[in-house]
Design a protein around this motif. Structure first.
Motif, PDB file in Angstrom:
ATOM      1  N   ALA A   7       0.517  -1.478  -0.100  1.00 30.50           N
ATOM      2  CA  ALA A   7      -0.138  -0.594   0.265  1.00 30.50           C
ATOM      3  C   ALA A   7       0.565   1.410  -0.105  1.00 30.50           C
ATOM      4  CB  ALA A   7      -0.776   0.199   0.875  1.00 30.50           C
ATOM      5  N   ALA A   8       1.890   1.024   0.799  1.00 29.35           N
ATOM      6  CA  ALA A   8       2.835   2.044   0.715  1.00 29.35           C
ATOM      7  C   ALA A   8       3.478   2.587  -0.275  1.00 29.35           C
ATOM      8  CB  ALA A   8       4.252   2.873   1.963  1.00 29.35           C
ATOM      9  N   TYR A  52       2.202   2.072  -3.561  1.00 28.75           N
ATOM     10  CA  TYR A  52       0.844   2.195  -4.220  1.00 28.75           C
ATOM     11  C   TYR A  52       1.212   3.861  -4.069  1.00 28.75           C
ATOM     12  CZ  TYR A  52       0.333  -2.240  -6.420  1.00 28.75           C
ATOM     13  OH  TYR A  52       1.105  -3.326  -7.597  1.00 28.75           O
ATOM     14  N   ASP A  53       1.342   4.156  -2.862  1.00 28.32           N
ATOM     15  CA  ASP A  53       0.418   5.721  -2.386  1.00 28.32           C
ATOM     16  C   ASP A  53       1.609   6.631  -3.355  1.00 28.32           C
ATOM     17  OD1 ASP A  53      -0.704   7.422  -1.235  1.00 28.32           O
ATOM     18  OD2 ASP A  53       0.521   7.675   0.273  1.00 28.32           O
ATOM     19  N   VAL A  54       3.027   6.299  -2.583  1.00 29.59           N
ATOM     20  CA  VAL A  54       4.113   6.797  -3.296  1.00 29.59           C
ATOM     21  C   VAL A  54       3.904   7.179  -4.968  1.00 29.59           C
ATOM     22  CG1 VAL A  54       6.919   7.172  -3.463  1.00 29.59           C
ATOM     23  CG2 VAL A  54       5.700   6.106  -1.929  1.00 29.59           C
ATOM     24  N   ARG A  67       1.263   6.879  -6.522  1.00 27.03           N
ATOM     25  CA  ARG A  67       0.508   8.030  -7.437  1.00 27.03           C
ATOM     26  C   ARG A  67       0.428   9.121  -7.086  1.00 27.03           C
ATOM     27  NH1 ARG A  67      -2.870  10.398  -4.267  1.00 27.03           N
ATOM     28  NH2 ARG A  67      -2.125   9.375  -1.908  1.00 27.03           N
ATOM     29  N   HIS A  68       1.039   9.123  -6.386  1.00 29.88           N
ATOM     30  CA  HIS A  68       1.776  10.692  -5.307  1.00 29.88           C
ATOM     31  C   HIS A  68       3.024  10.772  -6.514  1.00 29.88           C
ATOM     32  CE1 HIS A  68       2.896  13.611  -2.738  1.00 29.88           C
ATOM     33  NE2 HIS A  68       1.848  14.605  -2.930  1.00 29.88           N
ATOM     34  N   TRP A  97       1.334  11.786  -9.925  1.00 32.06           N
ATOM     35  CA  TRP A  97       1.020  13.174 -10.314  1.00 32.06           C
ATOM     36  C   TRP A  97       1.581  14.144  -9.926  1.00 32.06           C
ATOM     37  CZ3 TRP A  97      -4.028  14.604 -11.028  1.00 32.06           C
ATOM     38  CH2 TRP A  97      -4.167  16.852 -10.401  1.00 32.06           C
TER      39      TRP A  97
END
Length: 88
Positions: free
Chosen positions: A4-5, A7-9, A11-12, A15
């Motif tokens: 999850a971490a 994929y969060d990084v 995604r960020h 962006w």
């Protein structure tokens, strides 16, 4: 690092890439449409007429927005990537 971490990084980071490239892409799009409209109205079909103004406009926008791009990338690395590396 959990999945999850990661994929969060990711995604960020994607962006951030969109935010950084948006000014250059928008200027290239607008300049291309304006020059294409000018060529269609005047029947002038010169290849350098599309290339040179588009590159000049993109260089001008890059020069103006370089500080925004640098600040955005620095904050991304300083706030997210480096603490993640230092934390393990």
């Amino acid at each position: 690092m959990t999945e999850a971490a990661f994929y969060d990084v990711m995604r960020h980071g994607l962006w951030i890439a969109v935010k950084i490239s948006a000014p250059l892409l928008m200027v290239a799009l607008v300049t291309g449409v304006v020059i294409g409209l000018f060529q269609a109205l005047t029947s002038v079909q010169e290849m350098t007429l599309t290339f040179v103004p588009k590159v000049a406009a993109m260089l001008a926008v890059f020069w103006v927005s370089m500080s925004f791009m640098t600040a955005t990338l620095s904050s991304f690395y300083g706030d997210i990537v480096i603490p993640m590396i230092a934390g393990g």
